[in-house]
Each structure stands twice: as C-alpha cells, then as structure tokens.
Scaffold this motif. Structure first.
Motif, short mmCIF file in Angstrom:
data_model
loop_
_atom_site.label_atom_id
_atom_site.label_comp_id
_atom_site.label_asym_id
_atom_site.label_seq_id
_atom_site.Cartn_x
_atom_site.Cartn_y
_atom_site.Cartn_z
N UNK A 1 0.84 -1.19 0.00
CA UNK A 1 0.00 0.00 0.00
C UNK A 1 0.88 1.25 0.00
N UNK A 2 0.69 2.12 -0.98
CA UNK A 2 1.54 3.31 -1.07
C UNK A 2 1.06 4.38 -0.10
N UNK A 3 1.99 4.99 0.64
CA UNK A 3 1.60 5.99 1.64
C UNK A 3 1.23 7.34 1.03
N UNK A 4 0.58 8.14 1.85
CA UNK A 4 0.16 9.50 1.50
C UNK A 4 0.99 10.49 2.30
N UNK A 5 1.29 11.63 1.68
CA UNK A 5 1.96 12.72 2.38
C UNK A 5 0.92 13.76 2.77
N UNK A 6 0.88 14.13 4.05
CA UNK A 6 -0.04 15.14 4.55
C UNK A 6 0.79 16.34 5.00
N UNK A 7 0.50 17.51 4.44
CA UNK A 7 1.33 18.70 4.66
C UNK A 7 0.57 19.73 5.49
N UNK A 8 1.13 20.09 6.63
CA UNK A 8 0.56 21.13 7.49
C UNK A 8 0.99 22.48 6.95
N UNK A 9 0.10 23.12 6.21
CA UNK A 9 0.44 24.38 5.52
C UNK A 9 -0.53 25.50 5.81
N UNK A 46 2.26 8.06 -2.98
CA UNK A 46 1.34 8.06 -4.11
C UNK A 46 0.50 9.32 -4.20
N UNK A 47 0.41 10.06 -3.09
CA UNK A 47 -0.50 11.21 -3.04
C UNK A 47 -0.02 12.21 -2.01
N UNK A 48 -0.32 13.49 -2.25
CA UNK A 48 -0.04 14.52 -1.27
C UNK A 48 -1.33 15.30 -1.00
N UNK A 49 -1.61 15.53 0.30
CA UNK A 49 -2.77 16.31 0.72
C UNK A 49 -2.25 17.52 1.49
N UNK A 50 -2.54 18.71 0.99
CA UNK A 50 -2.14 19.94 1.66
C UNK A 50 -3.29 20.45 2.52
N UNK A 72 2.15 14.82 -9.65
CA UNK A 72 1.74 13.72 -8.78
C UNK A 72 0.30 13.95 -8.32
N UNK A 73 -0.31 12.92 -7.79
CA UNK A 73 -1.68 13.00 -7.29
C UNK A 73 -1.72 13.96 -6.11
N UNK A 74 -2.50 15.01 -6.20
CA UNK A 74 -2.50 16.04 -5.16
C UNK A 74 -3.89 16.64 -4.97
N UNK A 75 -4.19 16.99 -3.74
CA UNK A 75 -5.39 17.75 -3.44
C UNK A 75 -5.15 18.59 -2.19
N UNK A 76 -6.07 19.51 -1.91
CA UNK A 76 -5.92 20.30 -0.70
C UNK A 76 -7.25 20.42 0.00
N UNK A 77 -7.17 20.63 1.32
CA UNK A 77 -8.35 20.83 2.16
C UNK A 77 -8.13 22.09 2.98
N UNK A 78 -9.22 22.62 3.50
CA UNK A 78 -9.14 23.86 4.26
C UNK A 78 -9.19 23.60 5.77
#
Length: 302
Positions: A1-9, A46-50, A72-78
């Motif tokens: 299972x490929x991990x996700x990167x979660x960025x505190x921005x 595999x993915x980054x979530x900002x 790369x696969x990317x999305x962001x949340x508020x």
C-alpha cells in the motif's frame, strides 16, 4: 500500500512575517514544499494532501499546487477556526485569535487520506533519507495497524540562530517512544539551550531526540485523534490562543496503550524557514544539494 503525504500548511507564519509555504527558494521559483513533494514522490508516496487556509488558496494554486498536481496526485483541504465545530462551539469561540493547532489540522484532512500517511510541516526540510525510511515502513502496514512511527532529530541540529523554536521532546527506550511533550519555546541563551515551560525554565543539553512533526500514522490513529480533539475543545472552547498539538497527542497514544511509535533516526540535517532570516540559509543549502546532484537543476519538467 503506497503511503500519503499530509502537509501542514495552514499556519499563520507570524514569526516569519509572510506566507512562507509558497516563498520561492529554488533557482526556478521552487518552494521548500516542492522539494518535500519531490522527495516523497521519489520514495514511493502516491498522493499529497495539503492543509491550507482559504485566504491563501489563489496564491497557493498559482505558486505551488498547480505545478505539484501536474506531477503527482495532489489535493488540498481547508482548515479554518470554524472547521469541525458546531454552531454553539463557533459562538463560544468567537474571540479565538489563533488556529486550533496541528491535531485539528490533521482531522480536517481525514476524509482525503485513505492509506498510511506521513505528516510534515510546510516550512521544514527533512532530508531524502527520512522519506525513504518512513515511506518503506508505512508501505508494509494495513490501515487498521496501530504500529505508528516517526523520524526523530537531534535537538541541536534543529535550532534556529535567530529565535525560538517549538519542538516535541521525546523519551525513547529500545527504539520506541515512551513519552513526548511539546516545548513551544526553546532557544539559545548565554548558558546554552533553554526551554521556557509553563512551570518554569528547563535546561536542555541539545542531544535530546525531538519531533519535527515527521510522523507516520495509519488511518486507525484518526479515532484517537478525534477523541483527543473532543476533550480539548470541551476544556478550551473559550481560550483565545491555546492549541491542540500533534506531539502531545502522539505521546498520549503511546502512554494509553492505543498504539506504539517506532522511532527512526536519520543522518540528514534538518533546516527550515521559521524566521525571515532563515530564507537565505535555506536557499543556499538547497543550491548546494543541487550542485551535489541530489536534485535536478529544475525539479519538475512541467
């Protein structure tokens, strides 16, 4: 299972004096986050979530996100001061001055994270090795696992010469975390390194293992984070500045037996952009690493 990167921005950047998450430091306008995402992708993420603030969305897209999303696969949340609160809580916290903190931020990204994930700060450079170590470990875990992990750094290698820093000071035994406490104001003084704690100042040697928020969790951790957040908000709803912090929650997960935290180490040296004066040092370090061949002259082809 490929991990996700979660960025505190979503931080306010009060000490830095600007939106450091998208401040260019590379030869072709790359931000520090470009290098973090490049390292993560190179090591199998595999993915980054900002996690960002709504007020920086336009600049964030133009100066960083659209470029990352092409590669790369990317999305962001508020994350806002109203996120995850009900109407009564919003009213009770109307005098809130600061964001709610890093646990609140991570919970804002819960629905976007479907695999084991690494959390990073937007304004920190962690080194390539750390992504390889944690990425390899997380790829072996199921979502239900409670065998979490982190990469620890030596405190003296993470200090800023121009002001105080916030670090989670760790207790480690046999390669596993036994406790952690966020020290929100550590700085140099005439005698060495001091941490200003609510109960008084504490001297530190500089050799302590500290958290730089480079944590690896599975989605199973969200349940405990939610409980931790609910306790916090009940006790602090009217507090204008108190924050719910990731290192403290991680320490409690371990202390209560709700998970383990394997502590990895790395020879890479951390650097970051806590203060405006740090920007030139970061730029020089990244230029040197590019000259050494660790990065291409231009990170992304498009």
């Amino acid at each position: 299972m490929k991990p996700t990167l979660v960025v505190l921005a979503a931080g306010m950047g009060s000490r830095y004096g600007g939106i450091k998450q998208i401040d260019p430091v590379g030869a072709h306008g790359e931000t520090l986050l470009d290098y973090s995402c490049f390292d993560a992708k190179e090591h199998g993420y595999d993915k980054v979530v900002f996690i960002i603030r709504p007020d920086i969305e336009k600049d964030f897209r133009e100066r960083l996100f659209d470029r990352i999303a092409r590669n790369m696969n990317a999305e962001y949340v508020f994350q806002t001061k109203q996120s995850l609160l009900d109407a009564a809580q919003i009213e009770a916290s109307k005098n809130r001055e600061k964001p709610w903190g890093t646990i609140h931020a991570v919970l804002c990204a819960k629905d976007a994270v479907k695999t084991p994930f690494t959390i990073i700060n937007a304004d920190d450079y962690y080194g390539k090795e750390a992504y390889g170590i944690l990425g390899s470990y997380l790829s072996t875990l199921e979502n239900s696992s409670t065998a979490h992990a982190m990469v620890g750094y030596i405190l003296k290698n993470t200090m800023s010469p121009v002001g105080s820093v916030s670090r989670g000071v760790c207790n480690v035994k046999d390669g596993f975390l036994t406790g952690m406490r966020e020290n929100t104001k550590i700085e140099f003084d005439a005698q060495g390194i001091v941490s200003h704690l609510p109960e008084g100042d504490a001297r530190l040697t500089g050799d302590e293992i500290v958290s730089m928020n480079f944590f690896g969790f599975t989605p199973a951790a969200f349940d405990y984070m939610q409980l931790y957040w609910e306790r916090f908000i009940k006790d602090n709803i009217s507090e204008p500045k108190t924050e719910v912090l990731l290192p403290n929650c991680a320490g409690e997960i371990v202390a209560t037996g709700n998970g383990t935290m394997k502590v990895f180490s790395t020879e890479d040296r951390w650097f970051g952009m806590t203060y405006k004066e740090d920007r030139e040092t970061v730029r020089q370090n990244l230029a040197e690493k590019t000259k050494m061949g660790l990065y291409p002259e231009k990170l992304w082809e498009k």
